[in-house]
Enzyme design. Sequence first.
Site, short mmCIF file in Angstrom:
data_model
loop_
_atom_site.label_atom_id
_atom_site.label_comp_id
_atom_site.label_asym_id
_atom_site.label_seq_id
_atom_site.Cartn_x
_atom_site.Cartn_y
_atom_site.Cartn_z
N GLU A 1 9.58 1.47 11.28
CA GLU A 1 10.57 2.56 11.37
C GLU A 1 9.78 3.85 11.43
OE1 GLU A 1 13.63 4.64 8.49
OE2 GLU A 1 14.40 2.69 9.14
N GLU B 1 9.12 16.36 15.82
CA GLU B 1 9.73 16.25 14.50
C GLU B 1 9.06 17.24 13.55
OE1 GLU B 1 11.07 12.59 11.61
OE2 GLU B 1 9.06 12.51 12.50
N LYS C 1 0.87 -1.17 0.00
CA LYS C 1 0.00 0.00 0.00
C LYS C 1 0.91 1.22 0.00
CE LYS C 1 -1.74 3.00 1.95
NZ LYS C 1 -1.70 4.47 1.65
N CYS D 1 13.60 10.53 7.41
CA CYS D 1 13.46 10.11 8.80
C CYS D 1 14.79 10.17 9.54
CB CYS D 1 12.88 8.71 8.87
SG CYS D 1 13.77 7.47 7.90
#
Length: 525
Positions: free
Chosen positions: A262, A394, A189, A296
Amino acid sequence: MPELPDAGSLPARLTPRDFDHWNDLVTASDDAADREVVAPYTGDAFCTAPESTPDDVATAVADADAAQSRWADRGFDARTDVLERFHDLVLDRREELLDLMQLETGKARGDAYEEVMDVAMTSRYYATRVADQLASERRRGALPLLSTARVHYDPVGVVGIIAPWNYPLTLAVGDALPALLAGNSVVLKPAEETPYTALATVELLREAGLPHDAFQVVTGDGATLGDPLIERVDYVSFTGSTAVGRKIAAKAGEELVDCSLELGGKNPVYVRPDVDVDTAVDRAIGACYTNAGQLCISAERLYVHEDVYDEFSRRFVDAVADLEPGTEYAYGVPVGSLISESQLERVEAHVEDARDHGATVETGGRVRDDVGPYFYAPTVLTDLPRDATAACEETFGPVVNMEPVASDAEAVRKANDTDYGLHACILSGDVDVARAIARDIDAGTISINDGYVTSWAAHDAPMGGMKDSGLGRRHGEDGVVRFTEKKAVSTSRGLPFDPVTGPTDLEAKVLAAGLKLWRHVPFLR
C-alpha cells in the site's frame, strides 16, 4: 546499552522500566548499536532503541520459521482464542497505548484513538470470520461425477512486515493479525521513528497467548534491514512511499517472493452542488487534516462544484483557520505535530514552491514553532498551477489545494488526472448519483459522505490502491487469503477412456457429444 528515558520526559502512564522491557523484545545482539527515538512534541530524543543487523534479521526469521508449524498446528479455534484475548487487552490498555503513540508520533489523541479502535475491530473481524474464509472448498472437477477438486489454504510460512511511522499501531500490527490467524509466523520491521508502539503491542499479543517466537521484531534502518528480510521470508507486506515500494517489489520479484504494497496517494474530494454545506465542510476537514495530513488515504485535492464554491470555500477556509494545534495528552486537540524535521521541511518546500508558482495561500502556510518544533499550520491553497510540486506529488502534510469545477464529469476527469489511485471522497446529497460517479473514479476505495473512516473501518471490504498506489488488498477475505498458498487437490473416480492410449474413435465421439450436452444442463455447468 540503550539509554532509558527520564521519567519526567514521559506521559504519566509510562515509565522508564517499560522501555527497558520493550528493548528486550527486539532481536538484536548484545553489542548492538543504539538509535535515538525523538518525541515530535519537543524535538528531543527521549530514549534509544537497539539497532538490529542483517545477522539479527537472519536469527529472527529462523526463530519465527521454527515456531511457525507449531503455531499452525494449534488450529483455528486456538489461534482465534489468542486474537480474542488480544482484542480485549488492546481496549483495556488503550490509555497507555494512546500515550505511547502520541509520544512517538506527535499525533493528536483522537487520531491515535482511531488506531486502537481499528486494531481491535480487525482482531474481532478476523477472529469471527477466518475459519470460514480459509475453510477448504469443494470445486467442480474436470468431468461431472468422474472427478472432484478441493482447494486448501495453507499458510505461506514466515510473513515479513515493513511498517511506516504514521500509523505505528494499525500499520504494524493490523496486517500481522490475519497473517497469524492463517497460521503464519511474523517478523516485523517497524519504522525506526516509532519502534515502541509496535513492541508494546507485540507484548500484548504474547500476553494473550501468542508463542514468543511466532512474532519477532527487528528495529533499525529500513535500507539496511529491508533486503535481508525479503531474502529470507515467504511473503512481504509493506506500507509506505511509492518510491520505496518499487524497490521492495523489485527485490521481492528477484527472490520470487509474493508481496502486497500500500503506497502513496494524491487523493481527491469532490463536493457536489446538492450538499449541505455545513456538513460538507466538516467532512472535508476530516478528509484533509486528520493526523496532520500524514495519512495515506487523506485528501490533498479538493474539487468543489462552482454552484456552491463561493459559500463552501469561505466556510471551509474559516473552519481550517480555527484548527488550533496542540501537544496535550488529552482529547479535543484537532491537529497534532508532523513526525520530524525532514517531514516539516518537505511540507514547507511544497508550500513555498506553490507560492513561487503563483498559488494563493488562503490560510496557514507557516510553521507553528510556537506550539512545537515540527508543527505546521493547516493550509488551504487556491490557484495552484499544474506544474507546482504540490499539484502532483504527495505532500503528506496538512496542505490541501481547492479549486472549482463546472460538472461531475470535470470532477471525475480531474480526480483521475494523477499517477495515484488510492482513495477518493464524494460529498453529495444524492447517494445514488454519488455511487454512479464513484464507479468512474480510479481509486481502490471511495467514501461517500465521509472523509475516509467508512472505507477504513469496513473490514469486510478490500482496501488498497490502483496505479502507483500499490499492489494487493488488505481487509476482508482478500486480506487473509494473501497470506496463504492455495493448494488444489483433484481426485479421479475413473476416466471414460484409457489414460495411456487415449480414447477410441467411439469414446472420442461419445465424449464430444457429452461435452456438448453438458453445456445445456444447468446443474452441471
